[in-house]
Scaffold this active site. Structure first.
Site, PDB file in Angstrom:
ATOM      1  N   THR A   1      -3.873  -1.693   8.376  1.00 20.37           N
ATOM      2  CA  THR A   1      -5.189  -1.488   7.751  1.00 20.37           C
ATOM      3  C   THR A   1      -6.332  -1.660   8.765  1.00 20.37           C
ATOM      4  O   THR A   1      -6.303  -2.567   9.603  1.00 20.37           O
ATOM      5  CB  THR A   1      -5.365  -2.504   6.588  1.00 20.37           C
ATOM      6  OG1 THR A   1      -4.292  -2.313   5.676  1.00 20.37           O
ATOM      7  CG2 THR A   1      -6.690  -2.326   5.868  1.00 20.37           C
ATOM      8  N   ASN A   2      -7.320  -0.804   8.650  1.00 21.41           N
ATOM      9  CA  ASN A   2      -8.505  -0.845   9.527  1.00 21.41           C
ATOM     10  C   ASN A   2      -9.627  -1.694   8.951  1.00 21.41           C
ATOM     11  O   ASN A   2      -9.711  -1.836   7.738  1.00 21.41           O
ATOM     12  CB  ASN A   2      -9.038   0.581   9.712  1.00 21.41           C
ATOM     13  CG  ASN A   2      -8.349   1.288  10.866  1.00 21.41           C
ATOM     14  OD1 ASN A   2      -8.094   0.678  11.899  1.00 21.41           O
ATOM     15  ND2 ASN A   2      -8.065   2.565  10.686  1.00 21.41           N
TER      16      ASN A   2
ATOM     17  N   GLY B   1       0.865  -1.185   0.000  1.00 24.63           N
ATOM     18  CA  GLY B   1       0.000   0.000   0.000  1.00 24.63           C
ATOM     19  C   GLY B   1       0.897   1.228   0.000  1.00 24.63           C
ATOM     20  O   GLY B   1       1.613   1.471   0.969  1.00 24.63           O
ATOM     21  N   ALA B   2       0.877   1.945  -1.132  1.00 21.85           N
ATOM     22  CA  ALA B   2       1.747   3.135  -1.251  1.00 21.85           C
ATOM     23  C   ALA B   2       0.914   4.404  -1.130  1.00 21.85           C
ATOM     24  O   ALA B   2       1.183   5.402  -1.796  1.00 21.85           O
ATOM     25  CB  ALA B   2       2.491   3.090  -2.586  1.00 21.85           C
TER      26      ALA B   2
ATOM     27  N   ARG C   1      -1.450   9.738  21.164  1.00 20.59           N
ATOM     28  CA  ARG C   1      -2.467  10.812  21.117  1.00 20.59           C
ATOM     29  C   ARG C   1      -2.880  11.217  22.542  1.00 20.59           C
ATOM     30  O   ARG C   1      -2.972  12.398  22.855  1.00 20.59           O
ATOM     31  CB  ARG C   1      -3.706  10.325  20.344  1.00 20.59           C
ATOM     32  CG  ARG C   1      -3.491  10.313  18.852  1.00 20.59           C
ATOM     33  CD  ARG C   1      -4.704   9.788  18.101  1.00 20.59           C
ATOM     34  NE  ARG C   1      -4.531   9.973  16.670  1.00 20.59           N
ATOM     35  CZ  ARG C   1      -5.097   9.223  15.745  1.00 20.59           C
ATOM     36  NH1 ARG C   1      -5.881   8.218  16.082  1.00 20.59           N
ATOM     37  NH2 ARG C   1      -4.899   9.475  14.467  1.00 20.59           N
TER      38      ARG C   1
ATOM     39  N   HIS D   1      -8.880  -0.747  18.585  1.00 20.16           N
ATOM     40  CA  HIS D   1      -8.490   0.586  18.120  1.00 20.16           C
ATOM     41  C   HIS D   1      -9.727   1.461  17.929  1.00 20.16           C
ATOM     42  O   HIS D   1     -10.744   0.994  17.467  1.00 20.16           O
ATOM     43  CB  HIS D   1      -7.740   0.425  16.792  1.00 20.16           C
ATOM     44  CG  HIS D   1      -7.328   1.712  16.189  1.00 20.16           C
ATOM     45  ND1 HIS D   1      -6.647   2.680  16.895  1.00 20.16           N
ATOM     46  CD2 HIS D   1      -7.471   2.199  14.939  1.00 20.16           C
ATOM     47  CE1 HIS D   1      -6.403   3.703  16.098  1.00 20.16           C
ATOM     48  NE2 HIS D   1      -6.899   3.436  14.913  1.00 20.16           N
TER      49      HIS D   1
ATOM     50  N   ASN E   1      -1.101   7.196   1.703  1.00 21.48           N
ATOM     51  CA  ASN E   1      -0.540   8.164   2.663  1.00 21.48           C
ATOM     52  C   ASN E   1       0.287   7.496   3.755  1.00 21.48           C
ATOM     53  O   ASN E   1       1.412   7.896   4.021  1.00 21.48           O
ATOM     54  CB  ASN E   1      -1.681   8.964   3.311  1.00 21.48           C
ATOM     55  CG  ASN E   1      -2.228  10.007   2.369  1.00 21.48           C
ATOM     56  OD1 ASN E   1      -1.557  10.422   1.419  1.00 21.48           O
ATOM     57  ND2 ASN E   1      -3.460  10.436   2.616  1.00 21.48           N
ATOM     58  N   VAL E   2      -0.292   6.473   4.401  1.00 17.36           N
ATOM     59  CA  VAL E   2       0.432   5.842   5.510  1.00 17.36           C
ATOM     60  C   VAL E   2       1.636   5.049   4.978  1.00 17.36           C
ATOM     61  O   VAL E   2       2.757   5.181   5.475  1.00 17.36           O
ATOM     62  CB  VAL E   2      -0.479   4.901   6.342  1.00 17.36           C
ATOM     63  CG1 VAL E   2       0.307   4.228   7.456  1.00 17.36           C
ATOM     64  CG2 VAL E   2      -1.659   5.669   6.929  1.00 17.36           C
ATOM     65  N   GLY E   3       1.407   4.264   3.923  1.00 11.24           N
ATOM     66  CA  GLY E   3       2.471   3.405   3.394  1.00 11.24           C
ATOM     67  C   GLY E   3       3.694   4.189   2.952  1.00 11.24           C
ATOM     68  O   GLY E   3       4.832   3.830   3.276  1.00 11.24           O
TER      69      GLY E   3
HETATM   70  P1  A3D Z   1      -4.700   5.464   1.241  1.00 15.08           P
HETATM   71  O1  A3D Z   1      -3.894   6.718   1.146  1.00 15.08           O
HETATM   72  O2  A3D Z   1      -6.004   5.393   0.549  1.00 15.08           O
HETATM   73  O3  A3D Z   1      -3.775   4.258   0.749  1.00 15.08           O
HETATM   74  C1  A3D Z   1      -4.202   2.941   0.611  1.00 15.08           C
HETATM   75  C2  A3D Z   1      -3.417   2.325  -0.555  1.00 15.08           C
HETATM   76  O4  A3D Z   1      -3.735   0.937  -0.615  1.00 15.08           O
HETATM   77  C3  A3D Z   1      -3.758   2.921  -1.922  1.00 15.08           C
HETATM   78  O5  A3D Z   1      -2.580   3.414  -2.532  1.00 15.08           O
HETATM   79  C4  A3D Z   1      -4.343   1.737  -2.697  1.00 15.08           C
HETATM   80  O6  A3D Z   1      -4.038   1.760  -4.076  1.00 15.08           O
HETATM   81  C5  A3D Z   1      -3.664   0.571  -1.994  1.00 15.08           C
HETATM   82  N1  A3D Z   1      -4.319  -0.724  -2.225  1.00 15.08           N
HETATM   83  C6  A3D Z   1      -5.654  -1.002  -2.285  1.00 15.08           C
HETATM   84  N2  A3D Z   1      -5.835  -2.314  -2.538  1.00 15.08           N
HETATM   85  C7  A3D Z   1      -4.599  -2.877  -2.627  1.00 15.08           C
HETATM   86  C8  A3D Z   1      -4.131  -4.186  -2.867  1.00 15.08           C
HETATM   87  N3  A3D Z   1      -4.981  -5.214  -3.077  1.00 15.08           N
HETATM   88  N4  A3D Z   1      -2.786  -4.392  -2.893  1.00 15.08           N
HETATM   89  C9  A3D Z   1      -1.920  -3.377  -2.698  1.00 15.08           C
HETATM   90  N5  A3D Z   1      -2.311  -2.103  -2.468  1.00 15.08           N
HETATM   91  C10 A3D Z   1      -3.629  -1.869  -2.436  1.00 15.08           C
HETATM   92  O7  A3D Z   1      -4.991   5.123   2.766  1.00 15.08           O
HETATM   93  P2  A3D Z   1      -4.038   5.426   4.031  1.00 15.08           P
HETATM   94  O8  A3D Z   1      -2.635   5.148   3.622  1.00 15.08           O
HETATM   95  O9  A3D Z   1      -4.380   6.728   4.612  1.00 15.08           O
HETATM   96  O10 A3D Z   1      -4.553   4.307   5.041  1.00 15.08           O
HETATM   97  C11 A3D Z   1      -4.293   2.936   4.774  1.00 15.08           C
HETATM   98  C12 A3D Z   1      -5.022   2.041   5.779  1.00 15.08           C
HETATM   99  O11 A3D Z   1      -4.467   2.264   7.072  1.00 15.08           O
HETATM  100  C13 A3D Z   1      -6.536   2.311   5.903  1.00 15.08           C
HETATM  101  O12 A3D Z   1      -7.226   1.100   6.116  1.00 15.08           O
HETATM  102  C14 A3D Z   1      -6.612   3.165   7.161  1.00 15.08           C
HETATM  103  O13 A3D Z   1      -7.875   3.100   7.785  1.00 15.08           O
HETATM  104  C15 A3D Z   1      -5.526   2.505   7.993  1.00 15.08           C
HETATM  105  N6  A3D Z   1      -5.023   3.321   9.101  1.00 15.08           N
HETATM  106  C16 A3D Z   1      -4.964   2.719  10.315  1.00 15.08           C
HETATM  107  C17 A3D Z   1      -4.517   3.437  11.408  1.00 15.08           C
HETATM  108  C18 A3D Z   1      -4.452   2.782  12.746  1.00 15.08           C
HETATM  109  O14 A3D Z   1      -4.155   3.434  13.720  1.00 15.08           O
HETATM  110  C19 A3D Z   1      -4.747   1.372  12.877  1.00 15.08           C
HETATM  111  C20 A3D Z   1      -4.120   4.769  11.258  1.00 15.08           C
HETATM  112  C21 A3D Z   1      -4.160   5.339   9.994  1.00 15.08           C
HETATM  113  C22 A3D Z   1      -4.614   4.585   8.897  1.00 15.08           C
END
Ligand code: A3D
Length: 307
Positions: free
Chosen positions: A118-119, A8-9, A150, A174, A11-13
């Site tokens: 991931t959530n 996952g590239a 936090r 969480h 925001n978080v990745g």
């Molecule tokens: P976002 O910036 O949307 O990035 C998600 C990435 O996942 C996108 O680049 C997608 O293309 C990619 N993706 C989707 N399906 C696939 C797949 N099958 N294989 C590979 N890549 C794929 O989201 P984000 O980076 O902000 O957040 C990512 C996840 O982390 C979400 O589920 C958030 O809810 C979770 N998250 C959890 C916390 C916790 O504290 C647990 C905090 C912040 C975010």
């Protein structure tokens, strides 16, 4: 040379990947399904190396074969909830993504540790553990470090005591289901109840519970990623360097805290073998009740993914 793959590239990745190379922790592979995005972000991060002074490599790819020989795989792939999507829709959609990602981890990086982000976090950690068939110490979820961080930030703002002089622990699922342990919260060595009035403390606990939602509301699109990526990288650091720090993480319970067969936030000793030990703290009856309620929510949500 240690290797960490980040799935996952988004925001978080991409922030996780950047922090890992900037801290010189490991070489990084960034994987996403969208063509060009992991490659472009990895190249952009790499081009900061001469200025930032790191010498770790970072590469982007759409091919899971690239995660081969990873010591750790950090999973951030998934969807955020979109307008019109129910919580159940999101669970099912992210459940499908995590099953696919986990099968690829099992196939291409069978010896790795997994840090799930991931959530809904605890549910996705459990799904990944089931799908990979890894030993339970090898899958850990990131959430408690963020919730605790936090909580400490808000306590520090209220008391003007620096964050490094505040101790706190947040357990449970969480988000809404988190359980802050007030009896284990100390402000400069003093029990928090002696320093902050009950009503103010309750408001801080509520703001911590709503910590993610507050940021979503401000950003309007997307959700928090700076603090979440710091928390995930803290776990990566602990595993790679065998730090054996006690961190609040989502880990598999087999009877601890009276809970069986569920991933939930508890204090965990994190080292080279992942979740090396679950630390059992003495809880008040109310905290025990809340932790069990939190576990029931997680178990009910897991059933949705198994439908
Ligand atoms: P976002 O910036 O949307 O990035 C998600 C990435 O996942 C996108 O680049 C997608 O293309 C990619 N993706 C989707 N399906 C696939 C797949 N099958 N294989 C590979 N890549 C794929 O989201 P984000 O980076 O902000 O957040 C990512 C996840 O982390 C979400 O589920 C958030 O809810 C979770 N998250 C959890 C916390 C916790 O504290 C647990 C905090 C912040 C975010």
């Amino acid at each position: 040379m240690p290797k960490v793959s980040v799935i996952g590239a988004g925001n978080v990745g991409s922030e996780v990947a950047r922090r890992i190379v900037e801290k010189d922790l490991a070489d990084v592979v960034l994987v996403d399904i969208v063509e060009g995005v992991p490659q472009g972000k990895a190249l952009d991060i790499l081009q900061s190396a001469p200025v930032e002074g790191f010498d770790k490599k970072i590469e982007g790819s759409n091919d899971y074969a690239m995660i081969q020989d990873s010591d750790i795989v950090v999973v951030t792939a998934g969807l955020a909830r979109k307008p019109g999507m129910t919580r159940e829709d999101l669970v099912m959609k992210n459940g499908q993504i995590i099953k696919e990602v986990s099968k690829n981890i099992k196939k291409h990086a069978p010896k790795s540790m997994v840090v799930m982000v991931t959530n809904p976090l605890d549910v996705m950690a459990q799904l990944c553990w089931k799908t990979t068939g890894f030993e339970n110490n090898r899958v850990i979820g990131m959430a408690g470090i963020l919730d605790t961080s936090r909580f400490i930030c808000f306590l520090s703002a209220e008391t003007k005591v620096p964050a490094d002089k505040i101790e706190a622990v947040v357990l449970g699922g969480h988000g809404d289901a988190m359980v802050p342990l007030i009896d284990y919260t100390f402000i400069d060595g003093r029990p928090v109840k002696e320093v902050i009035a009950e009503e103010t403390l309750a408001a801080i606990v509520q703001r911590t519970r709503d910590g993610g939602a507050e940021i979503v509301k401000l950003l309007k699109t997307g959700s928090a990623y700076y603090a979440p990526s710091s928390s995930a990288v803290e776990m990566v650091d602990c595993i790679l360097n065998d730090n054996k720090k006690i961190l609040p993480c989502s880990a598999y319970l087999k009877g601890q805290y009276g809970l069986l067969d569920v991933f939930i936030g508890v204090p965990v000793k994190v080292g080279a073998s992942g979740a090396e030990e679950i630390i059992e703290l003495k809880l008040t009856d109310e905290e025990k009740h809340e932790l069990h309620r939190s576990a029931r929510v997680i178990k009910d949500t897991i059933l949705l993914c198994e439908k």
